[in-house]
Design an enzyme around this catalytic site. Structure first.
Site, mmCIF file in Angstrom:
data_model
loop_
_atom_site.group_PDB
_atom_site.id
_atom_site.type_symbol
_atom_site.label_atom_id
_atom_site.label_comp_id
_atom_site.label_asym_id
_atom_site.label_seq_id
_atom_site.Cartn_x
_atom_site.Cartn_y
_atom_site.Cartn_z
ATOM 1 N N ARG A 30 9.228 -15.373 0.404
ATOM 2 C CA ARG A 30 9.857 -16.422 -0.417
ATOM 3 C C ARG A 30 11.018 -17.050 0.337
ATOM 4 O O ARG A 30 11.172 -18.274 0.360
ATOM 5 C CB ARG A 30 10.344 -15.825 -1.743
ATOM 6 C CG ARG A 30 9.244 -15.594 -2.782
ATOM 7 C CD ARG A 30 9.831 -14.766 -3.912
ATOM 8 N NE ARG A 30 8.955 -14.518 -5.039
ATOM 9 C CZ ARG A 30 7.960 -13.649 -5.078
ATOM 10 N NH1 ARG A 30 7.640 -12.972 -4.001
ATOM 11 N NH2 ARG A 30 7.255 -13.460 -6.182
ATOM 12 N N ASP A 52 2.012 -9.823 7.153
ATOM 13 C CA ASP A 52 2.128 -10.883 6.153
ATOM 14 C C ASP A 52 3.264 -11.858 6.450
ATOM 15 O O ASP A 52 3.149 -13.054 6.201
ATOM 16 C CB ASP A 52 2.309 -10.277 4.749
ATOM 17 C CG ASP A 52 0.969 -9.848 4.157
ATOM 18 O OD1 ASP A 52 -0.017 -9.792 4.922
ATOM 19 O OD2 ASP A 52 0.911 -9.575 2.947
ATOM 20 N N GLY A 103 -1.362 -12.945 0.234
ATOM 21 C CA GLY A 103 -1.246 -13.737 -1.000
ATOM 22 C C GLY A 103 0.116 -14.401 -1.096
ATOM 23 O O GLY A 103 0.244 -15.526 -1.584
ATOM 24 N N SER A 182 -2.435 -13.808 -12.039
ATOM 25 C CA SER A 182 -1.498 -13.449 -10.982
ATOM 26 C C SER A 182 -0.223 -14.240 -11.208
ATOM 27 O O SER A 182 -0.261 -15.448 -11.420
ATOM 28 C CB SER A 182 -2.089 -13.793 -9.613
ATOM 29 O OG SER A 182 -1.079 -13.740 -8.637
ATOM 30 N N SER A 183 0.911 -13.557 -11.167
ATOM 31 C CA SER A 183 2.184 -14.258 -11.337
ATOM 32 C C SER A 183 2.480 -15.121 -10.114
ATOM 33 O O SER A 183 3.384 -15.940 -10.130
ATOM 34 C CB SER A 183 3.304 -13.253 -11.561
ATOM 35 O OG SER A 183 3.501 -12.493 -10.387
ATOM 36 N N GLN A 184 1.708 -14.909 -9.044
ATOM 37 C CA GLN A 184 1.963 -15.691 -7.825
ATOM 38 C C GLN A 184 1.678 -17.177 -8.023
ATOM 39 O O GLN A 184 2.206 -18.016 -7.309
ATOM 40 C CB GLN A 184 1.129 -15.147 -6.664
ATOM 41 C CG GLN A 184 1.691 -13.830 -6.136
ATOM 42 C CD GLN A 184 0.933 -13.325 -4.921
ATOM 43 O OE1 GLN A 184 0.180 -14.064 -4.304
ATOM 44 N NE2 GLN A 184 1.130 -12.073 -4.586
ATOM 45 N N ASP A 349 2.264 -2.817 -8.140
ATOM 46 C CA ASP A 349 2.020 -2.273 -6.795
ATOM 47 C C ASP A 349 2.435 -0.810 -6.702
ATOM 48 O O ASP A 349 1.686 0.042 -6.215
ATOM 49 C CB ASP A 349 2.758 -3.097 -5.740
ATOM 50 C CG ASP A 349 2.092 -4.450 -5.521
ATOM 51 O OD1 ASP A 349 0.998 -4.665 -6.090
ATOM 52 O OD2 ASP A 349 2.660 -5.282 -4.801
ATOM 53 N N ARG A 380 -8.388 -2.598 -6.592
ATOM 54 C CA ARG A 380 -7.638 -1.350 -6.451
ATOM 55 C C ARG A 380 -8.022 -0.315 -7.503
ATOM 56 O O ARG A 380 -7.825 0.882 -7.280
ATOM 57 C CB ARG A 380 -6.135 -1.625 -6.502
ATOM 58 C CG ARG A 380 -5.638 -2.280 -5.227
ATOM 59 C CD ARG A 380 -4.169 -2.634 -5.294
ATOM 60 N NE ARG A 380 -3.665 -2.935 -3.957
ATOM 61 C CZ ARG A 380 -2.470 -3.461 -3.721
ATOM 62 N NH1 ARG A 380 -1.668 -3.757 -4.711
ATOM 63 N NH2 ARG A 380 -2.095 -3.698 -2.477
ATOM 64 N N HIS A 424 -3.084 -1.764 2.619
ATOM 65 C CA HIS A 424 -1.933 -0.960 3.051
ATOM 66 C C HIS A 424 -1.492 0.067 2.008
ATOM 67 O O HIS A 424 -1.160 1.202 2.341
ATOM 68 C CB HIS A 424 -0.767 -1.890 3.389
ATOM 69 C CG HIS A 424 -0.408 -2.866 2.294
ATOM 70 N ND1 HIS A 424 0.869 -3.137 1.921
ATOM 71 C CD2 HIS A 424 -1.186 -3.627 1.470
ATOM 72 C CE1 HIS A 424 0.877 -4.017 0.936
ATOM 73 N NE2 HIS A 424 -0.358 -4.337 0.656
ATOM 74 N N ARG A 425 -1.512 -0.334 0.740
ATOM 75 C CA ARG A 425 -0.984 0.577 -0.281
ATOM 76 C C ARG A 425 -1.911 1.773 -0.519
ATOM 77 O O ARG A 425 -1.448 2.859 -0.850
ATOM 78 C CB ARG A 425 -0.702 -0.159 -1.589
ATOM 79 C CG ARG A 425 0.318 -1.236 -1.415
ATOM 80 C CD ARG A 425 1.116 -1.562 -2.644
ATOM 81 N NE ARG A 425 1.981 -2.681 -2.335
ATOM 82 C CZ ARG A 425 3.092 -2.601 -1.616
ATOM 83 N NH1 ARG A 425 3.501 -1.429 -1.156
ATOM 84 N NH2 ARG A 425 3.798 -3.670 -1.342
ATOM 85 N N LYS A 452 0.446 -4.444 7.187
ATOM 86 C CA LYS A 452 0.652 -5.586 6.287
ATOM 87 C C LYS A 452 2.092 -5.635 5.782
ATOM 88 O O LYS A 452 2.670 -6.708 5.667
ATOM 89 C CB LYS A 452 -0.324 -5.470 5.109
ATOM 90 C CG LYS A 452 -0.396 -6.705 4.248
ATOM 91 C CD LYS A 452 -1.578 -6.598 3.308
ATOM 92 C CE LYS A 452 -2.054 -7.944 2.821
ATOM 93 N NZ LYS A 452 -1.160 -8.592 1.898
#
Ligand code: DC
Length: 695
Positions: A30, A52, A103, A182-184, A349, A380, A424-425, A452
């Site tokens: 951001r 990323d 993302g 998605s809040s994105q 996440d 996931r 990655h997670r 990532k």
């Protein structure tokens, strides 16, 4: 970073010390975009250095931002000069931008570029195949309502996208965007719309907004860049007329609260120090601290990141958490952990970490309201269910929840290679399963996917966890001079992500240092040479850095690796006190996640408990030829016949000496590599190794 095909974690026991976490991915990307949209230069401190953020930096550079990087491995500082005012932006170049699987780059850049495109400028945004399966239709619909020109280049609703200039913008009506996928999408609009705030712009969220804390990060950072969005509940957001991006000049990126979750969990499942025998030689970071708490630097509970509320979930499961300015201290409270039934919408996440903690709980843990898991780096819910089952858990999955019941008894635990789905997670949270009470090792496939967001995750983990020295696997490669031990051992170490010990180099360095100090290499100076050998690291500052050997700040690699260096080493290596003096240093190489050691007595004397012992031979003729080639290629003079005679003399001395003579360990596997390449030899050994694994 571990770029191996897999990483085997031995069973882990205990954690102590301090971890310094890398910067937050969400904040980093951001801030980069906001700095790019501002006029002038912004200095971004502690920026996350990962796949990323690299994707975002590369894209911004392609668009004409000037980017100057400096900094360390943990956090880098980036100076970014923005695209400037509207006039300058007329000249943005057309570009094909690669978004990888980020993302946090794809969504905001789509919105920003849809508003920045002008004249004949066109942008194409694409990514990895998984990115082309991650929905973006709701954002595109929102932007189209405004008049933006965005086309799908593949399947409708998904990247890749082509963006062209809009002819005009419709700002009179509220822009409607879905908030329940998605809040994105909302974040992307909020970040980009100030570009065209010639009047108040209203965004209305359709459906229940998920992941609200991420919107709070967005609003918080917009405010740092001079834009004060008005918010009515979570349904309506207004960007005031005349909003302009104003760089704060410099800004710090907080450490990543989602990354903190792995170490918060580690603190919660940590055994007490008394439960575990720790070897003083093989354990890093353990000598000074016997404290039960694990300290995390970079975030405290007052973080602006929503995932910091993972702390509350961990506490509900039993963790004891203390927080101070910019740090956390975690220790085990309840054990087993307490099973929980939690709505995880606010920590999507970090909730994956809870799913692994659930393996250590006293009943069934249910994580609810996590439908967004299905549209992340991978599905996931499916990924976690599949991999948790491999470990013996019972898992029930639904459209938006997962329920995990741990293995009923220690004997119900299982192990298997854990697939990580380029996520990655998944890789990071499953590493915590190495604390299983059954003492089973764990294989993480494709460990480099952590790049990532946390390229050094495993190194950071290994810097604070400990286990019994005997649990750390060792492969020994012994054999005569020039049998190819070094090439084979370092190849294996690289493929397994293990440490590498070239024990011959220690004898070579000892002889080199002794000659430097005017000692003879004979028995009369044995005590003095042994004293040198015992202090190679502390007093002579011996350091291995890749192929380079540093002694007292000098690169001594060539001298130490010369033929004469080998002959001198052979002389000091017959002295019992010298051999004794080097034992502790050799043992100290046995560190997580494992070791490949080459020499003469690795399997017989130094690591008699090694899990795999190899005795490597090749004919004297082949060995002389190889050594000849090696020396000539390095520019050293060499005569083949002399080399062969010298090698045979050294073989005789190494095999006939009374202390630790060169001989195969009883349980060694023999490998004659006269006619094998290094890769072929490595494959032989890896097959033997695989045969000994429980996977
Ligand atoms: O493997 P190398 O050529 O670098 O070893 C140099 C000498 O050191 C060799 O002649 C024998 C001695 N050595 C030893 O005695 N024990 C070891 N573990 C390694 C090397």
């Amino acid at each position: 970073m571990f770029s191996t095909h897999f990483l085997d974690l031995p069973p882990l026991k205990h954690a102590s010390g301090t971890v310094v976490l890398p910067g937050s991915k969400s904040i980093s990307n951001r801030v980069l975009l906001l700095a790019a949209l501002s006029q002038g230069t912004t200095l971004v401190h502690d920026l996350l250095d990962s796949d990323d953020t690299q994707v975002m930096l590369t894209a911004l550079e392609q668009l004409g931002c000037k980017i100057v990087k400096s900094g360390s491995s943990v956090g880098s500082t980036v100076e970014i000069t923005g695209l400037g005012d509207a006039n300058k932006r007329q000249y943005l170049p057309s570009a094909n931008l690669y978004m990888g699987n980020a993302g946090t780059a794809m969504r905001p850049l789509t919105a920003a570029l849809a508003l920045l495109a002008s004249g004949t400028t066109e942008f194409e945004l694409s990514g990895v195949p998984r990115m082309h399966e991650r929905p973006i239709g709701d954002l595109v619909d929102g932007l189209r309502q405004l008049g933006c020109q965005i086309d799908y280049m593949g399947q409708d609703g998904y990247p890749p996208l082509k963006i062209k200039a809009a002819t005009s913008y419709q700002l009179n009506k509220a822009i409607k965007v879905r908030g329940d996928v998605s809040s994105q999408f909302l974040t992307a609009l909020l970040l980009a719309l100030p570009l065209i705030a010639t009047q108040d712009i209203v965004i209305e969220v359709q459906g229940e907004l998920i992941s609200k804390p991420y919107i709070e990060i967005t609003l918080n950072l917009l405010a740092r860049f001079g834009i004060n969005v008005q918010r009515d509940g979570w349904q309506k957001f207004t960007i005031p007329v005349g909003s302009r991006y104003v760089s704060p000049g410099s800004i710090h990126v907080e450490a990543d609260a989602s990354s903190a979750s792995y170490f918060i969990a580690l603190g919660a499942i940590n055994t007490t120090a008394d439960d575990v025998f720790t070897s003083k030689i093989s354990i890093k970071n353990d000598s000074t601290s016997n404290s039960q708490a694990l300290r995390i630097e970079g975030v405290g509970v007052d973080s602006i990141q929503g995932d910091i509320r993972f702390v509350e979930a961990a506490q509900a499961m039993g963790a004891i958490v203390k927080s101070g300015p910019n740090h956390l201290e975690i220790s085990r409270g309840a054990w087993p952990l307490k099973a929980v039934d939690l709505d995880c919408n606010h920590i999507p996440d970090a909730a994956m970490t809870l799913a692994v903690m659930a393996l250590y709980a006293d009943g069934t843990t249910t994580l609810r309201n996590i439908a967004s898991w299905r549209v992340k780096e991978t599905d996931r819910i499916v990924a976690m269910a599949t991999e948790l089952r491999k470990l013996g858990a019972k898992v029930v999955e639904g459209a938006d929840f997962i329920s995990i019941t741990p293995p009923a008894a220690v004997s119900d635990w299982a192990t298997a290679p854990i697939h990580t789905y380029d996520d990655h997670r998944v890789a990071m949270c499953f590493s915590l399963a190495a604390f299983n009470p059954a003492g089973l090792p764990l294989r993480i496939l494709d460990p480099k996917c952590v790049a990532k967001t946390f390229p050094d995750y495993f190194e950071t983990l290994f810097s604070v966890v400990q286990t019994n020295a005997s649990a750390i696997p060792v492969i020994t490669i012994d054999g005569p001079s020039a049998s190819g031990k070094g090439s084979l051992a370092s190849n294996l170490a690289q493929q397994l992500g293990y440490h590498y010990l070239d024990s011959g180099a220690l004898y070579r360095v000892t002889a080199f240092a002794a000659l430097q100090q005017g000692l003879s290499l004979e028995a009369k100076d044995e005590v003095a040479i042994a004293a040198l050998a015992a202090n190679l690291v502390e007093k002579l500052h011996l350091r291995f850095e890749g192929d380079i050997i540093w002694l007292n700040g000098e690169d001594v690699s060539d001298d130490v690796r010369s033929e004469a260096g080998g002959m001198h080493a052979s002389l000091v290596s017959v002295l019992p006190l010298v051999r004794q003096a080097l034992i502790e240093l050799q043992h100290s190489f046995r560190a997580l996640p494992g070791l490949v050691a080459d020499g003469r007595d690795m399997g017989t004397v130094i690591f008699p408990d090694a899990a795999l012992k190899v005795f490597l031979t090749a004919s004297a003729e082949k060995r002389a030829l190889r050594r000849h080639k090696q020396l000539i290629s390095k520019g050293f003079p060499a005569i083949l016949d002399t080399l062969r005679v010298d090698l045979e003399a050294r073989d005789a001395r190494d095999s006939s000496r009374s202390v630790a003579p060169l001989k195969p360990a009883q349980d060694a596997k023999h490998l004659d590599n006269s006619d094998l390449s290094i890769e072929e030899s490595a494959n032989h050994v890896l097959n033997w190794w695989q045969g000994k694994q429980r996977f």
